[in-house]
Scaffold this motif. Structure first.
Motif, PDB file in Angstrom:
ATOM      1  N   LYS A  86      -0.413  29.388 -10.605  1.00  9.90           N
ATOM      2  CA  LYS A  86      -0.917  30.450  -9.732  1.00  9.90           C
ATOM      3  C   LYS A  86      -2.427  30.370  -9.533  1.00  9.90           C
ATOM      4  O   LYS A  86      -2.958  30.925  -8.579  1.00  9.90           O
ATOM      5  N   SER A  87      -3.110  29.673 -10.455  1.00  9.40           N
ATOM      6  CA  SER A  87      -4.557  29.537 -10.324  1.00  9.40           C
ATOM      7  C   SER A  87      -4.898  28.441  -9.316  1.00  9.40           C
ATOM      8  O   SER A  87      -4.048  27.643  -8.914  1.00  9.40           O
ATOM      9  N   LYS A  88      -6.160  28.391  -8.942  1.00  8.21           N
ATOM     10  CA  LYS A  88      -6.619  27.380  -7.976  1.00  8.21           C
ATOM     11  C   LYS A  88      -7.087  26.107  -8.672  1.00  8.21           C
ATOM     12  O   LYS A  88      -7.422  25.120  -8.013  1.00  8.21           O
ATOM     13  N   LYS A  89      -7.113  26.108 -10.016  1.00  6.42           N
ATOM     14  CA  LYS A  89      -7.635  24.967 -10.752  1.00  6.42           C
ATOM     15  C   LYS A  89      -6.791  23.713 -10.546  1.00  6.42           C
ATOM     16  O   LYS A  89      -7.320  22.608 -10.457  1.00  6.42           O
ATOM     17  N   TRP A  90      -5.472  23.882 -10.513  1.00  2.00           N
ATOM     18  CA  TRP A  90      -4.606  22.712 -10.459  1.00  2.00           C
ATOM     19  C   TRP A  90      -4.843  21.887  -9.196  1.00  2.00           C
ATOM     20  O   TRP A  90      -4.697  20.667  -9.192  1.00  2.00           O
ATOM     21  N   LYS A  91      -5.243  22.563  -8.111  1.00  2.00           N
ATOM     22  CA  LYS A  91      -5.533  21.829  -6.873  1.00  2.00           C
ATOM     23  C   LYS A  91      -6.752  20.930  -7.047  1.00  2.00           C
ATOM     24  O   LYS A  91      -6.762  19.762  -6.637  1.00  2.00           O
ATOM     25  N   ALA A  92      -7.775  21.484  -7.703  1.00  2.00           N
ATOM     26  CA  ALA A  92      -8.987  20.694  -7.928  1.00  2.00           C
ATOM     27  C   ALA A  92      -8.730  19.556  -8.909  1.00  2.00           C
ATOM     28  O   ALA A  92      -9.253  18.446  -8.750  1.00  2.00           O
ATOM     29  N   TYR A  93      -7.917  19.854  -9.948  1.00  2.00           N
ATOM     30  CA  TYR A  93      -7.668  18.870 -10.994  1.00  2.00           C
ATOM     31  C   TYR A  93      -6.791  17.704 -10.525  1.00  2.00           C
ATOM     32  O   TYR A  93      -6.899  16.595 -11.054  1.00  2.00           O
ATOM     33  N   ILE A 121       0.841  -1.206   0.000  1.00  2.00           N
ATOM     34  CA  ILE A 121       0.000   0.000   0.000  1.00  2.00           C
ATOM     35  C   ILE A 121       0.875   1.255   0.000  1.00  2.00           C
ATOM     36  O   ILE A 121       0.632   2.209  -0.763  1.00  2.00           O
ATOM     37  N   LEU A 122       1.909   1.259   0.866  1.00  2.00           N
ATOM     38  CA  LEU A 122       2.815   2.415   0.919  1.00  2.00           C
ATOM     39  C   LEU A 122       3.484   2.652  -0.428  1.00  2.00           C
ATOM     40  O   LEU A 122       3.631   3.792  -0.891  1.00  2.00           O
ATOM     41  N   PHE A 123       3.917   1.552  -1.086  1.00  2.00           N
ATOM     42  CA  PHE A 123       4.569   1.702  -2.390  1.00  2.00           C
ATOM     43  C   PHE A 123       3.606   2.284  -3.419  1.00  2.00           C
ATOM     44  O   PHE A 123       3.977   3.141  -4.220  1.00  2.00           O
ATOM     45  N   THR A 124       2.356   1.811  -3.420  1.00  5.14           N
ATOM     46  CA  THR A 124       1.354   2.323  -4.351  1.00  5.14           C
ATOM     47  C   THR A 124       1.102   3.807  -4.109  1.00  5.14           C
ATOM     48  O   THR A 124       1.029   4.613  -5.055  1.00  5.14           O
ATOM     49  N   VAL A 125       0.982   4.203  -2.832  1.00  8.03           N
ATOM     50  CA  VAL A 125       0.736   5.610  -2.493  1.00  8.03           C
ATOM     51  C   VAL A 125       1.913   6.484  -2.905  1.00  8.03           C
ATOM     52  O   VAL A 125       1.734   7.562  -3.499  1.00  8.03           O
ATOM     53  N   ILE A 126       3.140   6.029  -2.607  1.00 10.29           N
ATOM     54  CA  ILE A 126       4.316   6.852  -2.933  1.00 10.29           C
ATOM     55  C   ILE A 126       4.495   6.964  -4.445  1.00 10.29           C
ATOM     56  O   ILE A 126       4.978   7.986  -4.966  1.00 10.29           O
ATOM     57  N   THR A 127       4.079   5.926  -5.204  1.00 11.96           N
ATOM     58  CA  THR A 127       4.106   6.002  -6.667  1.00 11.96           C
ATOM     59  C   THR A 127       3.165   7.098  -7.160  1.00 11.96           C
ATOM     60  O   THR A 127       3.513   7.897  -8.039  1.00 11.96           O
ATOM     61  N   ASP A 128       1.961   7.154  -6.569  1.00 13.02           N
ATOM     62  CA  ASP A 128       0.993   8.182  -6.959  1.00 13.02           C
ATOM     63  C   ASP A 128       1.488   9.582  -6.590  1.00 13.02           C
ATOM     64  O   ASP A 128       1.338  10.538  -7.368  1.00 13.02           O
ATOM     65  N   VAL A 129       2.090   9.710  -5.404  1.00 17.73           N
ATOM     66  CA  VAL A 129       2.612  11.013  -4.977  1.00 17.73           C
ATOM     67  C   VAL A 129       3.747  11.458  -5.900  1.00 17.73           C
ATOM     68  O   VAL A 129       3.831  12.632  -6.288  1.00 17.73           O
ATOM     69  N   PHE A 130       4.612  10.504  -6.282  1.00 16.32           N
ATOM     70  CA  PHE A 130       5.716  10.830  -7.187  1.00 16.32           C
ATOM     71  C   PHE A 130       5.181  11.320  -8.530  1.00 16.32           C
ATOM     72  O   PHE A 130       5.664  12.316  -9.089  1.00 16.32           O
ATOM     73  N   MET A 131       4.163  10.633  -9.071  1.00 16.88           N
ATOM     74  CA  MET A 131       3.574  11.054 -10.347  1.00 16.88           C
ATOM     75  C   MET A 131       2.905  12.420 -10.220  1.00 16.88           C
ATOM     76  O   MET A 131       2.954  13.243 -11.143  1.00 16.88           O
ATOM     77  N   PHE A 132       2.284  12.653  -9.075  1.00 21.67           N
ATOM     78  CA  PHE A 132       1.661  13.952  -8.824  1.00 21.67           C
ATOM     79  C   PHE A 132       2.712  15.071  -8.827  1.00 21.67           C
ATOM     80  O   PHE A 132       2.539  16.116  -9.466  1.00 21.67           O
ATOM     81  N   LEU A 133       3.818  14.839  -8.139  1.00 24.67           N
ATOM     82  CA  LEU A 133       4.889  15.844  -8.078  1.00 24.67           C
ATOM     83  C   LEU A 133       5.526  16.061  -9.455  1.00 24.67           C
ATOM     84  O   LEU A 133       5.902  17.183  -9.813  1.00 24.67           O
ATOM     85  N   LEU A 134       5.641  14.971 -10.227  1.00 25.24           N
ATOM     86  CA  LEU A 134       6.213  15.089 -11.569  1.00 25.24           C
ATOM     87  C   LEU A 134       5.314  15.947 -12.457  1.00 25.24           C
ATOM     88  O   LEU A 134       5.791  16.790 -13.235  1.00 25.24           O
ATOM     89  N   PHE A 135       3.998  15.757 -12.329  1.00 27.50           N
ATOM     90  CA  PHE A 135       3.043  16.584 -13.072  1.00 27.50           C
ATOM     91  C   PHE A 135       3.145  18.058 -12.649  1.00 27.50           C
ATOM     92  O   PHE A 135       3.163  18.960 -13.498  1.00 27.50           O
ATOM     93  N   ILE A 136       3.211  18.291 -11.338  1.00 23.69           N
ATOM     94  CA  ILE A 136       3.316  19.663 -10.828  1.00 23.69           C
ATOM     95  C   ILE A 136       4.609  20.324 -11.326  1.00 23.69           C
ATOM     96  O   ILE A 136       4.631  21.503 -11.686  1.00 23.69           O
TER      97      ILE A 136
END
Length: 664
Positions: free
Chosen positions: A99-106, A72-87
């Motif tokens: 700077k907009s608030k859209k990216w948080k919702a998306y 579970i931890l590995f799956t979560v950290i994979t998702d967080v890594f992909m999220f940070l890569l997108f950001i």
């Protein structure tokens, strides 16, 4: 290399990058912060990937619940890594989106849902044909779905910002997406393979080498700051240049109207007021011109424009100007000018004249008694060039050693408390320093505080005519004496003389020498202005300077001879020039001039030249005698320490002295 070695290599590389990054101290901008989190996340990701492969396949035997928790931890950290890569990609390509608030919702809402599903749903392990286990269930499905969302969102941002983003950012963003796509697809078919982690490590290394290297990032910030500073400097210089132009226009109008007052008024008080207006206006004009020059230099628009020029002409213009300033302060101006200096050189004579004038003016300004010595020598370098060696030595207040460097700062004056009564902006020496830099030279300073200062500099010039200038200093020393003692022997109020010279001080000297003759003296400062005047008026004689910007004297004469509306076709044109070398007279005759007169002007030779060309019937001869002021002089008490003869010379004659003393 086995899987274990690959894991160790990947973790070692990422840790090394992370330590390097941490030791750099960081620059604090958003992209760097995100990259730092990516490094931290990747270390955890690689560690958990290593553990979950070995536990899922029971190579490392652990409790079943612990095995599921690690997955579970590995799956979560994979998702967080992909999220940070997108950001990171979004921040690299689209600052407005960040700077907009859209990216948080998306992104953050899907991430939160994915993490919740991972922790609150069941994970199962299935055995593949190769005997290895991999996880299935809702957490795995949702995790892959979230990865797909990040993947397409990244592509959308890259495409939308493609034209607006620099090539390097587009390249690294595209590389991240391509390599990450390969890694995800490979991991989907080989969930227990280490090579997907290797590809992710390659992505982080590529970002480090191309975008987030601390030295590279620091240089980028430095370049950005420099660009902003340069832009601000250019904007400031443009503002100063525009303001200087706007101020200079009305000043020129004031000077023009003031000149009309001086020419037409006969009231002594009004003339005195007009002279004071003229002096103040010219002082203001000097300041404005200095600001304009400084603005051009700082904006990188000041250019050195070489042309052929006559050395003696440059020296004559400068010395005429400075000698008046020195005389006002009762300073002796000594000239030490070598006779072997080539007469014609190739260089920017306007800037050279400006440099010499600035240094000499500075010496006169800060010298209260004694003398200012001007030295000029030459040193040949090869067959067609020479180094001019300038030095200005004064007996002034001197400069403290710690203040020498301040001389070259704009708007900075040294010893402000002591020199607050001295006029000036502190720009002259700064401009001189920068002009010399543009010419490949430097301004050297030697000074003893309280004793005096020596400014020196060398300028390399190309030789046009190697003939020496001759004894320039002798001419300059004798001329003032003859000017003081000579009195006009005739008057010609109907005669009209035009004097063409680009130097205002030369025109003032020439007009002053002819004042007693009552001749109508007209002046202009350029060849083009002369060509316009001769279509409007007829003159009895024209004196033409040789070296002038735009059209020089010879070019102006050639145009005059072919000009249809020229009212002065039969008017004699005399070359009035500082060129006193052997053969100069013959050269000017060959160019079409009627005669030749050298500078500095000898008053007697000047008047004799005029007498030889103006109509005899308009000349009134009279004996050159001093006015009878005996009775008045007898009434003036003799006072020790006051030399009346010297006072008469400085007042412009005994008659003027008597009038001044009577007024007093």
């Amino acid at each position: 290399m086995g899987q274990l070695e690959i894991y160790i290599a990947c973790i070692g590389i990422v840790l090394l990058i992370a330590l390097t990054y941490a030791n750099s101290g960081g620059l604090g901008y958003t992209g760097q912060t995100i990259y730092g989190l990516l490094l931290l996340c990747l270390v955890v990701y690689l560690t958990l990937d290593f553990i979950h492969i070995y536990t899922a396949n029971e190579i490392l035997r652990v409790d079943e619940s612990l095995k599921i928790f690690i997955q579970i931890l590995f799956t979560v950290i994979t998702d967080v890594f992909m999220f940070l890569l997108f950001i990171y990609i979004a921040n690299l390509n689209d600052k407005a989106f960040m700077k907009s608030k859209k990216w948080k919702a998306y992104t953050m809402i899907p991430l939160a849902v994915t993490i919740a599903v991972c922790f609150f749903s069941d994970i199962e392990f299935l055995t593949a044909e190769n005997g290895l286990n991999y996880s299935v269930g809702l957490p795995t499905t949702v995790s892959y779905f979230f990865i797909i969302i990040c993947f397409f969102a990244s592509i959308a941002i890259i495409i939308r910002s493609w034209k607006a983003v620099e090539k390097r950012k587009r390249l690294i963003s595209s590389t991240i997406i391509i390599v990450e796509t390969i890694a995800v697809i490979y991991h989907a078919f080989n969930p227990t393979s280490i090579y997907s982690s290797l590809l992710v490590t390659i992505i982080i290394m590529a970002v480090f080498l191309t975008m987030e290297n601390p030295d590279r990032a620091l240089l980028k910030l430095y370049d950005d700051a420099k660009e902003k500073a340069d832009s601000a400097n250019v904007a400031k210089s443009a503002f100063l240049a525009n303001m200087s132009h706007e101020i200079r226009t009305p000043i020129n109008t004031v000077l023009g109207m003031d000149e009309m007052i001086l020419r037409e008024s006969t009231d002594p008080n009004i003339i005195d007021y007009a002279y004071k207006i003229q002096r103040a206006s010219k002082s203001l004009l000097v300041i404005v011109n200095d600001i304009l020059d400084l603005s051009k230099i700082e904006a990188g628009k000041m250019e050195i424009t070489p042309t052929d020029y006559q050395v003696s002409s440059v020296l004559n213009d400068v010395i005429n100007m400075i000698s008046f300033k020195a005389a006002d302060k009762h300073l002796k101006l000594n000239l030490d000018i070598a006779e072997d200096i080539p007469s014609y050189l190739h260089g920017d004579d306007i800037r050279i004249k400006q440099i010499i004038t600035n240094v000499l003016s500075n010496a006169v300004k800060y010298t209260h008694k004694g003398s200012v010595n001007f030295h000029l020598h030459s040193k040949p370098t090869d067959y067609n060039s020479v180094i001019l060696q300038f030095a200005v030595e004064d007996t002034g207040i001197g400069i403290r050693e710690e203040d020498v460097s301040k001389l070259f700062e704009s708007f900075r004056r040294i010893d402000e408390g002591k020199n607050r009564h001295i006029e000036g902006t502190g720009l002259g020496i700064s401009i001189t320093y920068r002009l010399l830099e543009l010419m490949g030279s430097e301004l050297k300073v030697e000074s003893t505080y309280g004793t005096g200062t020596i400014f020196s500099f060398d300028i390399k010039q190309q030789i046009v005519d190697p003939a020496p200038i001759g004894k320039f200093n002798t001419i300059s020393e004798e001329s003032p004496k003859s000017m003081q003692s000579y009195r006009s022997a005739f008057k010609a109020p109907e005669a009209k003389v035009l004097i063409v010279d680009d130097n205002d001080m030369n025109l003032i000297v020439a007009k002053g020498l002819l004042k007693q003759t009552k001749i109508q003296v007209f002046t202009c400062t350029s060849g083009r202005e002369c060509l316009e005047l001769i279509t409007q008026n007829r003159y009895d004689i024209i004196f033409m300077d040789h070296m002038m910007p735009g059209l020089d004297g010879i070019e102006t004469l050639e145009i005059m001879k072919s000009q249809r509306q020229n009212l002065c076709k039969d008017t004699p044109v005399i070359a009035l020039t500082a060129n006193a070398v052997t053969g100069a007279r013959e050269m000017y005759h060959a160019k079409g001039f009627d005669n030749y007169l050298s500078k500095p002007i000898n008053p007697e030779a000047f008047e004799n030249m005029i007498l030889g060309y103006i109509p005899k019937e308009i000349v009134i001869f009279e004996a050159p005698s001093e006015p009878d002021t005996t009775s008045t002089m007898n009434e003036i008490p003799k006072i020790d320490g006051i030399n009346l003869d010297e006072a008469a010379i400085r007042a412009g004659g005994m008659e003027n002295l008597v009038q001044i003393m009577q007024n007093f």
